[in-house]
Enzyme design. Structure first.
Site, PDB file in Angstrom:
ATOM      1  N   ARG A  40      -7.644 -20.305  -2.225  1.00  0.00           N
ATOM      2  CA  ARG A  40      -6.489 -20.265  -1.301  1.00  0.00           C
ATOM      3  C   ARG A  40      -5.477 -21.267  -1.297  1.00  0.00           C
ATOM      4  O   ARG A  40      -5.760 -22.542  -1.275  1.00  0.00           O
ATOM      5  CB  ARG A  40      -7.195 -20.360   0.098  1.00  0.00           C
ATOM      6  CG  ARG A  40      -6.305 -20.073   1.166  1.00  0.00           C
ATOM      7  CD  ARG A  40      -7.004 -19.852   2.698  1.00  0.00           C
ATOM      8  NE  ARG A  40      -5.954 -19.308   3.531  1.00  0.00           N
ATOM      9  CZ  ARG A  40      -5.092 -20.162   4.211  1.00  0.00           C
ATOM     10  NH1 ARG A  40      -5.065 -21.459   3.862  1.00  0.00           N
ATOM     11  NH2 ARG A  40      -4.226 -19.699   5.119  1.00  0.00           N
ATOM     12  N   LYS A  89       6.243  -2.071   2.062  1.00  0.00           N
ATOM     13  CA  LYS A  89       5.373  -1.422   2.517  1.00  0.00           C
ATOM     14  C   LYS A  89       4.291  -2.489   2.406  1.00  0.00           C
ATOM     15  O   LYS A  89       3.354  -2.208   1.527  1.00  0.00           O
ATOM     16  CB  LYS A  89       5.076   0.022   1.961  1.00  0.00           C
ATOM     17  CG  LYS A  89       4.258   0.944   2.947  1.00  0.00           C
ATOM     18  CD  LYS A  89       4.271   2.240   2.591  1.00  0.00           C
ATOM     19  CE  LYS A  89       3.124   3.090   3.095  1.00  0.00           C
ATOM     20  NZ  LYS A  89       3.171   3.177   4.414  1.00  0.00           N
ATOM     21  N   GLU A 135      11.799   2.446  14.321  1.00  0.00           N
ATOM     22  CA  GLU A 135      11.156   3.353  13.893  1.00  0.00           C
ATOM     23  C   GLU A 135       9.816   3.353  14.740  1.00  0.00           C
ATOM     24  O   GLU A 135       9.453   2.303  15.371  1.00  0.00           O
ATOM     25  CB  GLU A 135      10.854   3.006  12.443  1.00  0.00           C
ATOM     26  CG  GLU A 135      10.243   1.669  12.034  1.00  0.00           C
ATOM     27  CD  GLU A 135       9.781   1.450  10.519  1.00  0.00           C
ATOM     28  OE1 GLU A 135       9.836   2.605   9.613  1.00  0.00           O
ATOM     29  OE2 GLU A 135       9.986   0.222  10.017  1.00  0.00           O
ATOM     30  N   LEU A 139      11.097   1.002   7.082  1.00  0.00           N
ATOM     31  CA  LEU A 139      10.586   1.513   5.828  1.00  0.00           C
ATOM     32  C   LEU A 139      11.315   3.085   5.569  1.00  0.00           C
ATOM     33  O   LEU A 139      11.386   3.858   6.471  1.00  0.00           O
ATOM     34  CB  LEU A 139       9.317   1.901   6.184  1.00  0.00           C
ATOM     35  CG  LEU A 139       8.535   2.129   4.775  1.00  0.00           C
ATOM     36  CD1 LEU A 139       8.389   1.015   3.788  1.00  0.00           C
ATOM     37  CD2 LEU A 139       7.043   2.817   4.857  1.00  0.00           C
ATOM     38  N   TYR A 169       0.776  -1.172  -0.037  1.00  0.00           N
ATOM     39  CA  TYR A 169      -0.124  -0.157   0.028  1.00  0.00           C
ATOM     40  C   TYR A 169       0.972   1.233  -0.123  1.00  0.00           C
ATOM     41  O   TYR A 169       2.087   1.257   0.190  1.00  0.00           O
ATOM     42  CB  TYR A 169      -0.928   0.043   1.322  1.00  0.00           C
ATOM     43  CG  TYR A 169      -0.241   0.266   2.571  1.00  0.00           C
ATOM     44  CD1 TYR A 169       0.509  -0.571   3.139  1.00  0.00           C
ATOM     45  CD2 TYR A 169      -0.399   1.542   3.182  1.00  0.00           C
ATOM     46  CE1 TYR A 169       1.222  -0.479   4.366  1.00  0.00           C
ATOM     47  CE2 TYR A 169       0.170   1.845   4.302  1.00  0.00           C
ATOM     48  CZ  TYR A 169       0.878   0.816   5.068  1.00  0.00           C
ATOM     49  OH  TYR A 169       1.417   1.015   6.317  1.00  0.00           O
ATOM     50  N   ARG A 197       8.164   4.224  -4.703  1.00  0.00           N
ATOM     51  CA  ARG A 197       8.308   3.320  -3.634  1.00  0.00           C
ATOM     52  C   ARG A 197       7.273   2.089  -3.848  1.00  0.00           C
ATOM     53  O   ARG A 197       7.587   0.845  -3.524  1.00  0.00           O
ATOM     54  CB  ARG A 197       8.280   3.795  -2.185  1.00  0.00           C
ATOM     55  CG  ARG A 197       8.270   3.103  -1.197  1.00  0.00           C
ATOM     56  CD  ARG A 197       8.079   3.429   0.177  1.00  0.00           C
ATOM     57  NE  ARG A 197       7.095   4.281   0.494  1.00  0.00           N
ATOM     58  CZ  ARG A 197       6.708   4.981   1.570  1.00  0.00           C
ATOM     59  NH1 ARG A 197       7.787   4.968   2.498  1.00  0.00           N
ATOM     60  NH2 ARG A 197       5.523   5.326   1.734  1.00  0.00           N
TER      61      ARG A 197
HETATM   62  C1  LIG Z   1       6.384   1.515   9.700  1.00  0.00           C
HETATM   63  C2  LIG Z   1       6.595   3.022   8.890  1.00  0.00           C
HETATM   64  N1  LIG Z   1       7.547   3.631   8.787  1.00  0.00           N
HETATM   65  C3  LIG Z   1       7.813   4.604   8.487  1.00  0.00           C
HETATM   66  C4  LIG Z   1       6.474   5.335   7.893  1.00  0.00           C
HETATM   67  C5  LIG Z   1       6.611   6.630   7.303  1.00  0.00           C
HETATM   68  O1  LIG Z   1       6.799   6.656   5.726  1.00  0.00           O
HETATM   69  P1  LIG Z   1       6.122   7.862   4.879  1.00  0.00           P
HETATM   70  O2  LIG Z   1       6.661   9.095   5.216  1.00  0.00           O
HETATM   71  O3  LIG Z   1       6.309   7.377   3.562  1.00  0.00           O
HETATM   72  O4  LIG Z   1       4.875   8.094   5.160  1.00  0.00           O
HETATM   73  C6  LIG Z   1       5.382   4.822   7.782  1.00  0.00           C
HETATM   74  C7  LIG Z   1       4.130   5.510   7.152  1.00  0.00           C
HETATM   75  O5  LIG Z   1       3.152   4.729   7.232  1.00  0.00           O
HETATM   76  C8  LIG Z   1       5.102   3.282   8.539  1.00  0.00           C
HETATM   77  O6  LIG Z   1       4.179   2.843   8.253  1.00  0.00           O
END
Ligand SMILES: Cc1ncc(COP(=O)(O)O)c(C=O)c1O
Length: 286
Positions: free
Chosen positions: A100, A148, A181, A206, A33, A52
Site C-alpha cells: 500500500r 467509469k 445524471e 458519464l 469497470y 469506453r
Molecule cells: C453514473 C452513470 N451514468 C450513466 C450510466 C449509464 O451508462 P451505460 O449506458 O453505459 O450503462 C451509468 C451506468 O452504470 C452510470 O453509472
C-alpha cells in the site's frame, strides 16, 4: 448450477473467487469497470463498452490486463459458463496488487475480474410498464465522473437515500439547478413538442453507451434530440422523463421528488425507444 467467475487468468467457482487484500481496487478504488447487457443470447454494444474501457484505462494510465482481442473471448466464456441468455456481464480492471502506497507501483500487472449474472426480462418489462421514481440529491462527486471508475461511494449513498425515500434512482443536481445524471444512469426528458433532451457528455457525466445507442434509435424513429442541460422544474413539467443504462435500457420515470411526471404513467415515446433498442444496438453472439 454453480456460478463461475474469471479472476486473473482462471475460471473459478464464484464462491471461491478472491482478489488479494492489497489489490489497489480494494484499497484505493484504483480501478475501472464496465457492465454490458446480455439479451437473447447476445452481448449488447460490446465494442462500444470496450472502447469506453480503453478510454477509462488511458485516462488513469492503467495498462490493459489482457490484449484487446482476448477480452471479448473472456466475456463470452463467462457468459457461456454461467448459462446467461438474459442478464449482464461485469468486468473490472484495477491497477493490481502492490504494497500500500499512494503513488503508482512499478511493474505491477493490472487485475481483471469478470462475472455474469442472469436477469429476468419479464420482470424488467413489468418495471418499465410501471415506471420508476427518482429522488434528486446535490452533486457531490469528483470532477472526473466521465471515467467509469469503481470509486462509487457518493453513488452508493445517493441511491440508498433514494431507496429510503421509496425511489429507485437518485439524480445528481448541479449547483445551478440542472440535472446531471443518475447514480447509475443518464437522465433524459421529452418536451411537449416531442424533442428528446439530454445533457452534453463532454464533461460532468458519464457518456453512457446506452445513451449513445439511443441517439441512433431516436434517428431511426425520426425523433429529434437536443443536447443541453435541463432543470428539475423542466423535468417535472416534461411530457415524458426517462433514464438510460445498459441494465435498464430506456426506463420511464413517473415521479420526481414525489411529484408525478405528466399523468404519472410511462410515456409512449419512451416505451417505443425501449422497444426499438435491441434492433438498433450492436449484438455480439455470446
Ligand atoms: C453514473 C452513470 N451514468 C450513466 C450510466 C449509464 O451508462 P451505460 O449506458 O453505459 O450503462 C451509468 C451506468 O452504470 C452510470 O453509472
Amino acid at each position: 448450477m454453480p456460478r463461475i467467475a474469471y479472476v486473473n487468468g482462471r475460471y473459478v467457482a464464484h464462491a471461491d473467487a478472491f482478489v488479494h487484500i492489497e489489490d489497489r481496487g480494494y484499497q484505493f478504488a484504483d480501478g475501472v469497470y464496465e457492465v454490458c447487457e446480455v439479451a437473447r443470447g447476445f452481448i449488447v454494444d460490446m465494442p462500444r463498452h470496450l472502447g469506453r474501457l480503453n478510454r477509462s484505462l488511458t485516462e488513469l494510465s492503467i495498462d490493459w490486463p489482457v490484449t484487446r482481442g482476448v477480452l471479448p473471448i473472456i466475456l463470452r466464456e463467462v457468459v457461456r459458463r454461467n448459462h446467461v441468455t438474459d442478464g449482464l456481464v461485469y468486468l473490472q480492471v484495477t491497477r493490481g496488487v502492490a504494497s500500500r502506497d499512494f503513488v503508482f507501483p512499478a511493474g505491477t500487472k493490472p487485475s481483471l475480474v469478470v462475472t455474469a449474472r442472469k436477469a429476468d426480462p419479464a420482470a424488467a418489462a413489468k418495471r418499465a410498464e410501471g415506471g420508476i421514481k427518482v429522488l434528486t440529491v446535490p452533486e457531490n462527486r469528483w470532477d472526473r465522473v466521465d471515467i467509469k471508475s469503481v470509486g462509487l461511494l457518493p453513488n452508493v449513498l445517493a441511491k440508498q437515500k433514494a431507496k429510503e425515500a421509496g425511489a429507485q434512482e437518485a439524480w445528481f443536481i448541479d449547483a445551478d439547478g440542472t440535472v446531471k445524471e443518475g447514480g447509475s444512469s443518464n437522465a433524459w426528458i421529452i418536451t411537449r413538442d416531442g424533442v428528446l433532451v439530454t445533457r452534453p457528455a463532454e464533461h460532468g457525466i458519464l457518456r453512457g453507451i446506452t445513451r449513445t445507442t439511443l441517439f441512433e434509435v431516436a434517428a431511426k424513429l425520426g425523433l429529434k434530440i437536443e443536447e443541453r442541460g435541463f432543470s428539475v422544474a423542466e423535468a417535472k413539467a416534461a411530457r415524458e422523463v426517462f433514464i438510460s443504462s445498459a441494465t435498464t435500457i430506456a426506463m420511464p420515470v413517473v415521479a420526481i421528488d414525489g411529484a408525478p411526471v405528466a399523468n404519472g404513467h410511462p410515456g409512449s415515446i419512451t416505451l417505443s425507444l425501449r422497444q426499438a433498442f435491441f434492433d438498433v444496438a450492436e449484438k455480439s453472439p455470446a
